[in-house]
Design an enzyme around this catalytic site. Structure first.
Site, mmCIF file in Angstrom:
data_model
loop_
_atom_site.group_PDB
_atom_site.id
_atom_site.type_symbol
_atom_site.label_atom_id
_atom_site.label_comp_id
_atom_site.label_asym_id
_atom_site.label_seq_id
_atom_site.Cartn_x
_atom_site.Cartn_y
_atom_site.Cartn_z
ATOM 1 N N TYR A 356 3.573 -18.775 -31.348
ATOM 2 C CA TYR A 356 2.720 -19.511 -30.518
ATOM 3 C C TYR A 356 3.055 -20.946 -29.713
ATOM 4 O O TYR A 356 2.760 -21.937 -29.701
ATOM 5 C CB TYR A 356 1.725 -19.431 -31.214
ATOM 6 C CG TYR A 356 1.244 -18.236 -32.062
ATOM 7 C CD1 TYR A 356 0.428 -17.129 -31.061
ATOM 8 C CD2 TYR A 356 1.264 -17.749 -33.131
ATOM 9 C CE1 TYR A 356 -0.287 -16.596 -32.327
ATOM 10 C CE2 TYR A 356 1.011 -17.145 -34.102
ATOM 11 C CZ TYR A 356 0.494 -16.139 -33.486
ATOM 12 O OH TYR A 356 -0.518 -14.921 -33.980
ATOM 13 N N GLU A 377 6.402 -17.027 -27.794
ATOM 14 C CA GLU A 377 5.400 -16.987 -26.322
ATOM 15 C C GLU A 377 4.925 -15.774 -25.317
ATOM 16 O O GLU A 377 5.428 -15.122 -24.815
ATOM 17 C CB GLU A 377 5.876 -18.750 -25.568
ATOM 18 C CG GLU A 377 4.338 -18.797 -24.775
ATOM 19 C CD GLU A 377 2.888 -19.381 -25.349
ATOM 20 O OE1 GLU A 377 1.685 -18.357 -24.885
ATOM 21 O OE2 GLU A 377 3.293 -19.492 -26.535
ATOM 22 N N CYS A 486 -6.197 -25.047 -34.239
ATOM 23 C CA CYS A 486 -6.970 -26.066 -33.599
ATOM 24 C C CYS A 486 -8.287 -25.621 -34.074
ATOM 25 O O CYS A 486 -9.424 -25.981 -33.327
ATOM 26 C CB CYS A 486 -7.084 -25.231 -32.517
ATOM 27 S SG CYS A 486 -7.037 -23.716 -31.802
#
Length: 551
Positions: A356, A377, A486
């Site tokens: 990622y 990615e 996150c």
């Protein structure tokens, strides 16, 4: 909190406490007063309170207490991992377990921190006053329709937003002028639904203003936007001169990057991008900006940030995150690996697998600490951006693969199963990475020739949901795991202790001991834990975790 490696930012201390702040929609509120004390494992969840959002009024005096509340909630959730008495811990080489792991807290500037902002716009009938237009009170004004910035809250538009102090000052000061230009010309104002801003800090920073329409736009729109673009570009020059005072050092309080090429920066000073369904029209020279991150080790890293592609909206926190990762690479990674047979004193530097990886934000800074880096990615746009950012910063030991991380994980696990008796060295990894890592076409990971044993450290920065089972299985096989989350409650916590234990911690049913773990904590110790306040005045928070395999 003591903040190892944290950046001191002017205006981030001495605030008046607020009563409480909820961390996430299903999270508990935590009383801010006394939040810096030790957490109580499985403590009772306080009553839920209303959570501030970006469309609410901002009081910078509440910032410190709001951050304290978010940190206290994280300490409660992660207490079994951060407190020595909670789980049986075997010392990892170089890690002091005589005290519990304390969060390293990295505050954001309380104001003017967002470099990416998106607003809805709405027309309303009303009197156009000197105050609403920004013209001199002595000039004449006429009644008419007005545009205003809005946000959506629970499916409804907010009240008009007349100021937005979370934005970089260059965005905040330009916002009224953009509305005036759209109000003045029907070609620009009719059908206008949203205005987006992407900016970079400093006297030589850039900006892209994106105008989104619900109707088709064409060459007539482009011609109408030429004049406003010239006026806004001139205004932006004056704004930056006023903010930065002509200083050649870009950034907030002199903390950003070099001037670079004059023509390159002039091309990105201010451009307008028009968007409607199936159409994109650039008025100006570029639809990107160049952003510079300045690290504590003195390096100034330059990134090309493309409008519409993901980039971190808080570049101050991007710097802090990268500082922390580099410090982990320079200390914990080397200490943890130095006792393994593969890493004797004569061994080459370790290698890194990054999943990622986005536009290479972390890769560019971390590459110097590793012999080789392979990144994965999903987004093709971000893969191209990453390759450009690596080249822009002279990084030659990193390769980028366009593929879902989940597919890569499955491919590597299959290879591990097929060749359990063999180990692929770094030379073989480098050869296969050269063939597979620079492909421009997206791969499904099934043909991956990467071998798990070719990498020593893994870095993951997954979506809010965290790692899928296959990727978690792969990650757990590494001696050192760097994890940027996150959504610490949903992603990091579940991946660390497993869904059952995470639910017990979230609901306050944790009784101080678990008989088993189904996540990384089953095999790894949490040796460093960081909190990055990317989104002040909201429930959201980001975390960094460094896990080391128990010996």
């Amino acid at each position: 909190f003591t903040s190892r490696g944290s950046r001191d930012v002017a205006g981030c201390s001495g605030f008046v406490p607020i009563e409480s702040l909820t961390m996430t929609g299903d999270a508990s509120s935590t009383v801010a007063e006394g939040a810096r004390g030790g957490p109580v494992p499985g403590g009772e969840r306080p009553a839920q309170e209303e959570v501030p959002e970006y469309h609410d009024p901002v009081d910078a005096s509440t910032y410190s207490a709001a951050l304290d509340a978010k940190v206290a909630e994280l300490e409660r959730l992660f207490s079994p991992l951060t407190q020595q008495a909670s789980i049986p811990i075997l010392n990892a080489k170089g890690v002091d377990r005589s005290v519990s792991v304390r969060p390293e807290v990295f505050p954001s500037p309380p104001l003017n921190f967002r470099s990416r902002c998106r607003f809805q716009v709405m027309w309303e009938d009303g009197l156009v006053t000197a105050e609403s237009t920004g013209i001199s009170p002595g000039e004449s004004v006429d009644p008419g329709r007005r545009l205003s910035y809005r946000m959506w809250n629970k499916g409804k538009p907010t009240a008009p937003i007349t100021e937005f102090p979370m934005a970089l000052r260059e965005i905040e000061e330009l916002m009224p002028a953009v509305l005036r230009e759209a109000e003045a010309d029907p070609e620009l104002g009719n059908g206008l639904q949203a205005i987006h801003f992407l900016a970079s800090r400093g006297i030589h920073g850039g900006m892209v203003v994106t105008m989104v329409y619900g109707r088709p736009i064409d060459e007539a729109w482009k011609m109408a936007a030429e004049g406003p673009r010239a006026r806004l570009k001139a205004a932006m020059g004056d704004i930056r001169e006023r903010i930065y005072g002509g200083d050649d050092d870009d950034g907030f309080d002199g903390l950003a990057g070099p001037r670079g090429d004059d023509e390159e920066f002039d091309a990105t000073t201010l451009n307008i991008l028009g968007r409607s369904r199936g159409t994109q029209i650039v008025v100006g020279d570029a639809c990107h900006v160049f952003e510079t991150l300045t690290l504590r080790d003195g390096r100034r890293l330059s990134y090309r940030q493309v409008e519409g592609a993901f980039s971190n909206p808080n570049s101050f926190m991007a710097e802090s995150t990268l500082d922390w990762l580099c410090d982990c690479a320079a200390t914990i990674v080397r200490e943890a690996l130095s006792g393994t047979t593969e890493h004797s004193a004569e061994a080459a530097p370790p290698s890194l697998l990054e999943l990622y990886s986005g536009n290479g934000n972390h890769t560019v800074g971390l590459a110097k600490y590793f012999d080789s880096v392979a990144t994965v990615e999903l987004s093709g746009v971000l893969c191209e951006a990453a390759r450009g950012n690596l080249a822009r910063n002279g990084v030659e030991n990193a390769k980028v693969l366009h593929s879902p991380s989940e597919s890569v994980a499955r491919g590597m696990l299959r290879r591990k199963k097929r060749h359990e008796e063999g180990r692929v060295g770094k030379a073989a990894m480098a050869a296969t990475a050269t063939g597979a890592g620079d492909g421009s076409k997206r791969g499904d990971g099934s043909g991956m020739d990467f071998d798990i044993n070719a990498y020593d450290v893994v870095l993951v920065d997954p979506p809010r949901a965290g790692l899928d089972p296959d990727t978690l299985d792969l990650v757990s096989r590494f001696d050192v795991v760097l994890y940027i989350s996150c959504d610490p409650r949903k992603g990091l916590l579940e991946n660390a202790v497993g869904p059952h234990a995470a639910r017990a911690l979230d609901t306050g049913e944790f009784e101080g001991e678990f008989k088993g773990w189904s996540g990384l904590a089953r095999t790894h110790d949490l040796v460093r834990f960081a909190v990055f306040d990317h989104f002040p005045y909201t429930r959201h928070i980001e975390c960094g975790a460094c896990f080391v395999r128990r010996r």
